[in-house]
Design a protein around this motif. Sequence first.
Motif, short mmCIF file in Angstrom:
data_model
loop_
_atom_site.label_atom_id
_atom_site.label_comp_id
_atom_site.label_asym_id
_atom_site.label_seq_id
_atom_site.Cartn_x
_atom_site.Cartn_y
_atom_site.Cartn_z
N PHE A 265 0.86 -1.40 -0.07
CA PHE A 265 0.13 -0.01 0.11
C PHE A 265 1.09 1.49 -0.07
O PHE A 265 1.91 1.44 0.64
N LEU A 266 0.50 2.11 -0.78
CA LEU A 266 1.17 3.66 -0.49
C LEU A 266 0.04 4.66 -0.40
O LEU A 266 -0.69 4.74 -1.63
N HIS A 267 -0.08 5.22 0.48
CA HIS A 267 -1.00 6.35 0.96
C HIS A 267 -0.25 7.64 0.77
O HIS A 267 0.02 8.45 1.52
N LYS A 268 -0.41 8.02 -0.59
CA LYS A 268 0.24 9.38 -1.02
C LYS A 268 -0.36 9.65 -2.34
O LYS A 268 -0.42 8.84 -3.05
N GLY A 269 -0.21 11.09 -2.49
CA GLY A 269 -0.41 11.56 -4.21
C GLY A 269 1.05 11.31 -4.51
O GLY A 269 2.14 11.37 -4.13
N LEU A 270 1.02 10.94 -6.04
CA LEU A 270 2.13 10.88 -6.84
C LEU A 270 2.28 11.96 -7.89
O LEU A 270 1.03 11.86 -8.51
N PHE A 271 3.16 12.36 -8.19
CA PHE A 271 3.05 13.73 -9.27
C PHE A 271 4.28 13.45 -10.20
O PHE A 271 5.30 13.11 -9.78
N GLY A 272 4.07 14.16 -11.28
CA GLY A 272 5.20 14.01 -12.30
C GLY A 272 6.13 12.88 -12.45
O GLY A 272 5.32 11.89 -12.79
N LYS A 273 7.16 13.04 -12.50
CA LYS A 273 8.13 11.74 -12.85
C LYS A 273 7.93 10.58 -11.85
O LYS A 273 7.88 9.50 -12.38
N GLU A 274 7.70 10.86 -10.54
CA GLU A 274 7.39 9.87 -9.46
C GLU A 274 6.29 9.34 -9.93
O GLU A 274 6.14 7.75 -9.80
N TRP A 275 5.04 9.77 -10.43
CA TRP A 275 4.05 9.24 -10.90
C TRP A 275 4.14 8.41 -12.04
O TRP A 275 3.71 7.16 -12.39
N GLN A 276 4.58 8.90 -13.13
CA GLN A 276 5.15 8.04 -14.35
C GLN A 276 5.81 6.78 -14.02
O GLN A 276 5.65 5.79 -14.49
N GLN A 277 6.99 6.93 -13.23
CA GLN A 277 7.62 5.72 -12.87
C GLN A 277 6.95 4.75 -11.98
O GLN A 277 7.21 3.49 -12.44
N ALA A 278 6.04 5.22 -11.35
CA ALA A 278 4.92 4.21 -10.66
C ALA A 278 4.14 3.37 -11.76
O ALA A 278 4.06 2.17 -11.55
N ILE A 279 3.40 4.18 -12.62
CA ILE A 279 2.96 3.55 -13.62
C ILE A 279 3.68 2.61 -14.66
O ILE A 279 3.28 1.33 -14.72
N ALA A 280 4.76 3.00 -14.73
CA ALA A 280 5.69 2.35 -15.71
C ALA A 280 6.13 1.19 -14.79
O ALA A 280 6.72 0.11 -15.58
N GLY A 281 6.21 1.07 -13.60
CA GLY A 281 6.76 -0.14 -12.96
C GLY A 281 5.80 -1.02 -12.50
O GLY A 281 6.26 -2.49 -12.09
N VAL A 282 4.52 -1.17 -13.00
CA VAL A 282 3.77 -2.19 -13.04
C VAL A 282 3.41 -2.73 -14.57
O VAL A 282 3.67 -2.17 -15.15
N ASP A 283 3.01 -4.19 -14.26
CA ASP A 283 2.64 -4.76 -15.78
C ASP A 283 1.03 -4.53 -16.15
O ASP A 283 0.73 -4.59 -17.25
N ILE A 284 0.20 -4.40 -15.33
CA ILE A 284 -1.26 -4.42 -15.39
C ILE A 284 -1.84 -3.32 -14.59
O ILE A 284 -1.37 -3.09 -13.51
N LEU A 285 -2.84 -2.51 -15.02
CA LEU A 285 -3.65 -1.57 -14.36
C LEU A 285 -5.17 -2.14 -14.17
O LEU A 285 -5.57 -2.50 -14.99
N LEU A 286 -5.46 -1.96 -12.99
CA LEU A 286 -6.86 -2.28 -12.32
C LEU A 286 -7.46 -1.31 -12.40
O LEU A 286 -7.11 -0.33 -11.49
#
Length: 390
Positions: A265-286
Amino acid sequence: MKIAIFESIITPGGHEVDFDRILVEELKVLGHEVVFYVPDNFTFNFDYGVPAQGLPGKAVSYTGVRGVHKILFSAKREINRQRWYRAVYERIAQGEADAVVVPTSTYRYLRALNINVLKKSPVPVIFILHGINPGEAPKFFAAVEKLQDFPNIKCAVISFGDTLYGRTFANVTCMNPPAYLPRDIGGKNMEPPAADIDRNMPLKLGFFGQYRREKKLDAFLDAFLSREYKRPVRLLVQGATMNPDDADDFQRIISKYGGHSHIEFLHKGLFGKEWQQAIAGVDILLMPYSAARYRYHWGGMLFTAIGYKKPVVVSDEINPEVTANYRIGMTYASGDPAALQHTIEQFINTYDDNAATYRQELDRAYRDFHPSLFASRIAMIAQLKGGNCL
């Protein structure tokens, strides 16, 4: 052309910020000059790299505001909107911009315009609406009809058809939404990083975005934990919360499910490059969201998935026109826990067999919803001084 983006919505980040970024960066690629018009107290949460000019009247944020205070804030915003409109008119009457774009609008913006001099604008003013639900439609139609004698007032409605509930208007254009791209990590062409998945490694699933109780995260987690998978899986659940009730509820969920080693779990907002890296770091979006409004307003996370070329498991309420035409994952019947359980299990256990098809279909969707197409259409409308929309 010099295009002014009139932005008055204060937001801590997320898709609203990225949507403005699409307009700025893609319009600049097309050779246009871009400037912001914003209220005097406006705080940018991203440096768009273009000038900003102030307008009298403070912007209002609804974050954490409820009850009578929200009503008062709403009234204050309507009063200030009249001042902003007049100030925008004065600027464009002096030749400061060739067109104005209002990036996130509703029928209320148009209703307010009907009693403001801005409706007589000498240059195109384009109001972008991010979808219209059945309850809003009559109010939108009424506002649009009153503005048909003012040829430089134009509406761009993000939708998936050529009409709005069977109706068309000379001053309204229906447009496909733009995909969100990994603009800071995707290289010069903003292509998402290649995702070669090792069958021996866990399949990484991601649940992202602003947390709301209507997304029924409990039901999804129960479904996820109840099934058996033929390959190892890991799940990242990120949630940004905008009010105390949602924050408390998300913490409750973390306490309830946090003991499972394959759930993070990650309870925080992600913005900019941090958000993009988090999305890129998974294989599937639910996206197991259940709310009727998702049928009528385009899904920011779905179009993030397209822009990052990530397969999805998605409720059939989220932009069904997209999942009907592009095989980019699997859908399930919204509100049906058994269907959700079955779909999650089937998706994971057949992923390796279907991965090539998902990649091919995501490539096709990526081309069809590329944000350059959206910006080009906005620019074409902006060049139509008077007359009908496209």
